[in-house]
Design an enzyme around this catalytic site. Structure first.
Site, short mmCIF file in Angstrom:
data_model
loop_
_atom_site.label_atom_id
_atom_site.label_comp_id
_atom_site.label_asym_id
_atom_site.label_seq_id
_atom_site.Cartn_x
_atom_site.Cartn_y
_atom_site.Cartn_z
N VAL A 51 6.19 11.20 82.10
CA VAL A 51 6.32 11.47 83.62
C VAL A 51 7.20 12.72 83.84
O VAL A 51 8.25 12.98 83.14
CB VAL A 51 7.33 10.22 84.23
CG1 VAL A 51 7.96 10.36 85.73
CG2 VAL A 51 6.62 9.08 84.11
N ASN A 53 15.96 -0.79 67.45
CA ASN A 53 17.47 -1.32 67.52
C ASN A 53 17.57 -2.06 66.52
O ASN A 53 16.65 -2.40 65.68
CB ASN A 53 18.04 -1.53 68.75
CG ASN A 53 17.45 -2.95 69.21
OD1 ASN A 53 16.99 -3.57 68.58
ND2 ASN A 53 18.00 -3.29 70.34
N GLY A 54 18.83 -2.42 66.00
CA GLY A 54 19.30 -3.28 65.42
C GLY A 54 19.32 -4.77 65.47
O GLY A 54 19.70 -5.33 64.60
N HIS A 83 24.49 3.61 71.50
CA HIS A 83 24.55 2.84 72.64
C HIS A 83 25.13 3.79 73.94
O HIS A 83 26.06 3.53 74.77
CB HIS A 83 25.91 1.81 72.47
CG HIS A 83 25.70 0.79 71.43
ND1 HIS A 83 26.82 0.16 70.95
CD2 HIS A 83 24.56 0.31 70.67
CE1 HIS A 83 26.15 -0.67 69.91
NE2 HIS A 83 25.05 -0.52 69.81
#
Length: 561
Positions: free
Chosen positions: A221, A93-94, A470
């Site tokens: 998974v 991420n940032g 997000h």
């Protein structure tokens, strides 16, 4: 079933999973297995903050999900990368550290997430962090997560932007993660000693020395194993071999807002018609799984800069090499920051109680992935409407765990969201037109001065807007018919199964999501272990007392252009 039995199995070594792995193994009482599809985070492109655009756009480190055509964005398919590496999205991420507004968490409680109001979550924000300037009633001073301001706004454009916000009549805030989010000020980032301080660095690496934690990477998974309505373990694949492991206490999904609902659906937990159409046996009908999906959108407001101070001068190969060598040798300089060092949080109109628009200021004009810079100096603002009313979904397509789910956010479906972006354009122009930006402000590159009417702004936004990465809220916490987990983070109707990540947010907060995701995991760890909640402080919140009557406290020095 394998003889390898664990007390807890955590699926996903991301922003939440690394926190859980640390906290659940702290006292040595429980045996924990942490499964991660990706591999090691020991790459210079992950650890060097300025290289943030590289891991996000690299298949090795991120799921490169893509949405279905978004009907309200001219049918564009939107990029939706999610971390696939130790640290998860905190490794790609940032690094922007924003908790969200206090009212965001009061809103969670009003949505049915009892016990998750601001006063009760604040101690867990504090527990998680070490704020470079020390602790107080709002900030922590002894947590695993290092938080600072990068290079302390050495570039003059950062402070000019803050002054312009004040010129325009907005508040200045000394700490938007403290008592007052609303206003303009320095932005915070998860960087420590010049390195990206992901949850892998902050939480997982110290815990990996413990004998009661097993970390398995490159493990995809397939499903949660069930005995009736009880989760008993998981099935996963590693190096072409399928394995099963058992959990004597709980299985905890921390696979993120795309991965967790998809995994529930693969396990037969979700909406009946959706599962049956995908050829999956229904184990437990839970209609809210994968619904309520939310995200932040943003676009880049770009200007030329009249002074030779922007980072556009540092984008040639020679300067990049010098920045990289300095970072390797000293862990400082422009390599040690994400370059988002000032910011703003404002309300779009009178009658909005707390900020719903967010600015990230960058002293350069380029795309988030570093492409499409132009000759000469420039600066840009990432601006978005952060309290969307539009809702989307994550839907399983097949019983094959290697086939990605259908994703659609329905971005800008709601008229209020379109209005919010019109406000973004008009309010931003007024801010940049203030006296403090006069010596720096050049021509408007994007949207362009010819974009003025509602129709022109809407058309520009549909084409230019991008995800702020997000995704959240797809396994919402609460007690209503669409709720997936209860306020203890337990999946409704299924024993020994929890979800702990940003998917359980009831609504999306006003800000970047790494900080609240870490907070959720910190608090969930106490819930899982049966610990009493941390004492809630009586922490006041600074807000505009006249929010119903005005959009900002002061009068602009220069009227809207």
């Amino acid at each position: 079933m394998s003889d390898n039995r664990y007390d807890y199995i955590i699926v996903g070594a991301g922003s939440a999973g690394c926190v859980l792995a640390n906290r659940l193994t702290e006292d040595g009482q429980y045996k924990v297995l942490l499964l991660e599809t990706g591999g090691s985070d020991k790459s210079i492109f992950i650890q060097m903050p300025t290289a943030l655009s590289i891991p996000m756009n690299t298949k090795k480190y991120a799921w490169q999900f893509e949405t279905e055509p978004e009907p309200f964005l001219d049918n564009r398919r939107m990029h939706c990368p999610r971390g696939k590496v130790l640290g998860g999205s905190s490794s790609i991420n940032g690094m922007v550290y924003v908790r969200g507004h206090a009212r965001d968490f009061d809103e969670w409680e009003s949505e049915g997430a009892e016990g998750w109001n601001y006063q009760q979550v604040l101690p867990y924000f504090k527990k998680a962090e070490t704020w470079v300037f020390g602790g107080d009633d709002y900030r922590g001073d002894s947590g695993p997560l290092g938080v600072n301001n990068g290079n302390n706004m050495r570039n003059p454009l950062y402070k000019a932007f803050i002054r312009a916000g004040v010129d325009a009549g907005y508040m200045e805030t000394g700490d938007y993660n403290g008592a007052q989010q609303e206003g303009f000020g320095a932005m915070h980032m998860t960087v420590k000693n010049g390195r990206r301080w992901s949850t892998a660095n902050a939480y997982l690496r110290p815990a990996m020395a413990r004998s009661n934690l097993t970390v398995v990477t490159h493990a995809l998974v397939h499903k949660v194993l069930m005995d009736g309505k009880t989760a008993t373990g998981v099935r996963y694949e590693q190096s072409g071999k399928v394995k099963e492991v058992a959990a004597s206490r709980e299985v905890i999904l921390a696979a993120g807002s795309i991965g967790s609902p998809h995994l529930l659906q693969l396990s037969g937990i979700g909406r009946r018609d959706l599962l049956e159409n995908a050829g999956i046996e229904v184990k437990h009908e839970l209609p809210g799984v994968g619904e309520n999906l939310q995200d932040h959108l943003e676009f880049y407001f770009q200007f030329r800069c009249n002074q030779p101070v922007s980072l556009n001068r540092k984008l040639d190969w020679w300067n990049k090499l010098k920045i990289g060598v300095r970072w390797i040798l000293r862990k400082d300089g422009l390599g040690a920051t994400n370059h988002f060092e000032s910011c703003g949080f404002i309300r779009s109109k009178a009658g909005v109680e707390w900020p719903d628009l967010q600015y990230h200021f960058l002293p350069a004009a380029m795309r988030y992935d570093g492409r499409e810079a132009f000759d000469g100096d420039g600066f840009q603002l990432h601006i978005g409407h952060n309290k969307p009313k539009s809702r989307g979904f994550v839907h399983v397509q097949s019983a094959d765990p290697k086939q990605p789910p259908r994703i659609r956010f329905n971005y800008l479906e709601h008229e209020a969201d379109r209005e919010g972006f019109r406000d973004c354009v008009r309010l931003t122009r007024e801010i940049i037109n203030q006296p403090s930006m006069d010596e720096y402000r050049g021509a408007e590159i994007q949207p362009g001065v010819d974009v003025q009417s509602d129709e022109q702004i809407d058309a520009f936004v549909r084409q230019a807007v991008e995800s702020a990465y997000h995704p959240s809220c797809s396994c919402k916490m609460g007690t209503d018919p669409l709720a997936v987990v209860d306020p203890e983070t337990r999946v409704h109707g299924v024993r020994n199964l929890r979800v702990v990540d940003s998917s359980i947010f009831p609504t999306i907060p006003n800000g970047n999501l790494n900080a609240p995701t870490i907070m959720v995991a910190e608090r969930a760890a106490d819930l899982i272990l049966g610990k009493p909640p941390l004492a809630a402080p009586d922490a006041s919140v600074v807000m505009d007392a006249q929010w119903q009557a005005r959009q900002r406290p002061g009068q602009a020095k220069r009227p809207m252009a």
